[in-house]
Write an enzyme that holds these catalytic residues in place. Structure first.
Site, PDB file in Angstrom:
ATOM      1  N   SER A  45       0.959  -1.409   0.013  1.00 17.62           N
ATOM      2  CA  SER A  45      -0.025  -0.025   0.131  1.00 17.62           C
ATOM      3  C   SER A  45       0.887   1.211   0.213  1.00 17.62           C
ATOM      4  CB  SER A  45      -0.781   0.127   1.253  1.00 17.62           C
ATOM      5  OG  SER A  45      -0.146   0.107   2.453  1.00 17.62           O
ATOM      6  N   HIS A  91      -3.581  -4.188  -4.686  1.00 19.57           N
ATOM      7  CA  HIS A  91      -4.030  -3.616  -3.159  1.00 19.57           C
ATOM      8  C   HIS A  91      -5.474  -3.962  -2.918  1.00 19.57           C
ATOM      9  CE1 HIS A  91      -3.857   0.208  -0.777  1.00 19.57           C
ATOM     10  NE2 HIS A  91      -3.597  -0.868  -0.030  1.00 19.57           N
ATOM     11  N   GLU A 129      -7.099  -2.169  -5.973  1.00 19.58           N
ATOM     12  CA  GLU A 129      -6.629  -1.137  -6.815  1.00 19.58           C
ATOM     13  C   GLU A 129      -5.430  -1.933  -7.671  1.00 19.58           C
ATOM     14  OE1 GLU A 129      -6.521   3.086  -4.371  1.00 19.58           O
ATOM     15  OE2 GLU A 129      -5.030   1.542  -3.995  1.00 19.58           O
ATOM     16  N   ASN A 156      -5.490   5.770  -0.773  1.00 21.17           N
ATOM     17  CA  ASN A 156      -4.692   6.577   0.375  1.00 21.17           C
ATOM     18  C   ASN A 156      -4.297   7.952   0.073  1.00 21.17           C
ATOM     19  OD1 ASN A 156      -4.868   4.522   2.261  1.00 21.17           O
ATOM     20  ND2 ASN A 156      -3.310   3.448   1.580  1.00 21.17           N
TER      21      ASN A 156
END
Lengths: 285, 249
Positions: free
Chosen positions: A119, A140, A152, A190
């Site tokens: 990540s 991800h 992702e 994120n």
């Protein structure tokens, strides 16, 4: 590519979740970890969760048994050579991931897809340690992996479109919604979620509104399911702070991502959120 | 108690507020083009991006209403304190921050200027209670809480989109499914108006003087082109697909 067997590296929270999810969708799974004890523990946790699905009548007894039987554990990395796709969920250290992929390359066929669940690290950098980086991509998952719908798929600079296409198909057969993004700091979630926490901290420390007010406003005016402070308590303030620092550093200190000093104070105080019985809120009962 | 209300500003929020207040018995929404000598209890002013226009509008309406008329003004681009400083009678101004999708919004944030007296804040709460909106009083700052935080999320999405990190659709899917946002940031911005999002960022950047509030260049271009979202018929999604014949939606 016909994918029947998925390799999962690392049996921590994410690895175990990915292994469970893969088994639930009918794949054969080889779960690898250095430590046999941790593997045994993870398997117990996965089996308990599958048993609970039977209790809730989400799956039948028969399919539960089949799912359990489809997961094999190993401490021998060569045992992953029969997998078409290997998903690495080892600790977030570049040296660890580099060594894993180097070893995998010796044992697996040149067609094997290497996916990393990182990540925070660069998929391009992870791929650069492999002889054929075109088959390395980010995959991800979000915690808890069996439940969160998003994956992702991260395209490193050298990742081939074919690799992305195969992983997209795999994600779909795992009943996930794949999104495709370039190899940028924090990928999509994120990165775009940073202001939810950073700006809330600024608003609160500038005395514009209290913790409770900010959470209340975001829920009633914005229809967010959780306010930014409740959510930080849930995620863990230390985990959130680490992500903020990583994204900030990876964008070479661009000021939009600058953490707030108060986030660090909270970590220093040990009030890390729910897991520590208190963060921005108290959780005594 | 009957209320004579005047709504100023040629944006979507003005239209929505006019519709909402017009439905209520005892509330008279006075056309802003009619002669101003009528007995106006409350003025609501909603200009966000053009600060000079906002100032002129507030100053000109003040000349025509009594000194006791409550003035509510949006604070998406300025602080309430700055807006009050433009007036003769400053203690009757109360700032508020919300977007035009009022049906989806249960709560409106309000803020006193430094100059505002407490009775004006109470009056403002009563006005919004008429359209069934809860109010939360916070301290004065550009964009207050929800609009400010949302604008920063949209800004980051706009940077990501313009840099080619992912498609508009994938950015929206990621935020809804990866972190439970009620809407994707780009579709959200199209719904509330990209011009309002841009106004907040410009206002924060101007007021706080910090680089972190720099609006994404794409936002400015969309505003200049008039591609401000749903009401304009074009926005992030058409920008992304401008080379293609078919739009995503």
């Amino acid at each position: 590519m016909n994918i029947t067997t998925i390799g999962v590296i690392g049996s921590g929270t994410m690895g175990a979740g990915i292994a469970q999810l893969s088994a639930q969708q009918g794949f054969q799974v080889v779960l690898y970890d250095l430590n046999q004890e941790i593997l045994t523990q993870s398997l117990t946790i996965i089996f308990k969760r599958l048993d609970r699905l039977v209790e809730k009548q989400k799956i039948s007894d028969v399919s539960c048994t089949a799912m359990k039987e489809s997961i094999r554990t190993t401490t021998v990395i060569a045992d992953l050579n029969e997998c078409q796709v290997i998903i690495e969920a080892a600790p977030e250290k570049i040296e660890i991931k580099r060594d894993i992929f180097k070893q995998l390359e010796e044992h697996c066929s040149p067609e094997t897809i290497f996916a990393t669940n990182t990540s925070s690290l660069s998929v391009t950098e992870i791929g650069s340690h492999v002889e054929s980086p075109s088959r390395v991509a980010g995959m991800h998952f979000f915690n808890p992996a069996p439940l969160m719908p998003l994956v992702e798929l991260v395209k490193g600079i050298q990742t081939s479109q074919e690799t992305i296409d195969i992983l997209k198909e795999l994600a779909t057969s795992l009943h996930k919604s794949p999104v495709i993004c370039e190899d940028t700091p924090g990928f999509i979630v994120n990165r775009v979620a940073r202001p939810y926490y950073n700006e809330a901290l600024r608003v609160m420390k500038d005395q514009i509104a209290s913790v409770e007010q900010v959470d209340n406003i975001m829920k009633k005016a914005g229809k967010f399911k959780m306010g930014p402070f409740e959510l930080q308590d849930l995620i863990g303030i230390d985990v959130n702070f680490a992500t903020t620092k990583t994204v900030h550093g990876s964008f070479f200190n661009e000021s939009r991502f600058r953490p707030h000093y108060y986030q660090e104070r909270m970590v220093q105080s040990g009030r890390l959120g729910r897991k520590a019985k208190g963060g921005f809120y108290s959780y005594e009962s | 108690m009957s209320l004579n209300l005047m709504i100023l500003g040629d944006n979507h929020l003005s239209e929505v507020l006019t519709d909402k207040f017009s439905e209520i018995e005892d509330v008279q929404v006075i056309d802003s083009t009619s002669p101003l000598e009528s007995n106006i209890d409350v003025v609501i002013e909603t200009t966000n991006l053009d600060i000079e226009k906002k100032k002129q509008q507030l100053q000109s309406v003040e000349r025509h209403v009594s000194a006791s008329t409550l003035i509510l003004t949006t604070v998406l681009g300025v602080t309430a304190t700055e807006a009050a400083s433009w007036l003769e009678t400053q203690e009757r101004l109360v700032g508020f921050a919300t977007f035009s999708n009022l049906d989806d919004i249960d709560l409106i944030e309000i803020t006193p200027a430094l100059q505002t007296k407490a009775a004006s804040v109470d009056h403002a709460k009563e006005v919004f209670a008429r359209i069934d909106k809860e109010t939360e009083e916070v301290e004065d700052g550009v964009g207050l809480v929800f609009p400010r935080i949302l604008a920063m999320i949209v800004n980051e999405s706009a940077f990501a989109l313009a840099e080619g990190t992912a498609s508009a659709k994938d950015i929206d899917i990621a935020m809804k499914q990866g972190t439970n946002y009620p809407l994707g940031p780009l579709e959200w911005a199209e719904k509330i108006g990209i011009d309002d999002v841009y106004a907040i960022l410009v206002g924060l950047n101007r007021d706080l003087g910090e680089e972190r509030y720099r609006p994404a260049p794409l936002l400015k271009k969309l505003v200049l082109a008039g591609w401000t979202g749903e009401t304009a018929g074009q926005g992030f999604y058409s920008f992304q697909n401008r080379g293609e014949k078919e739009k995503v939606r």
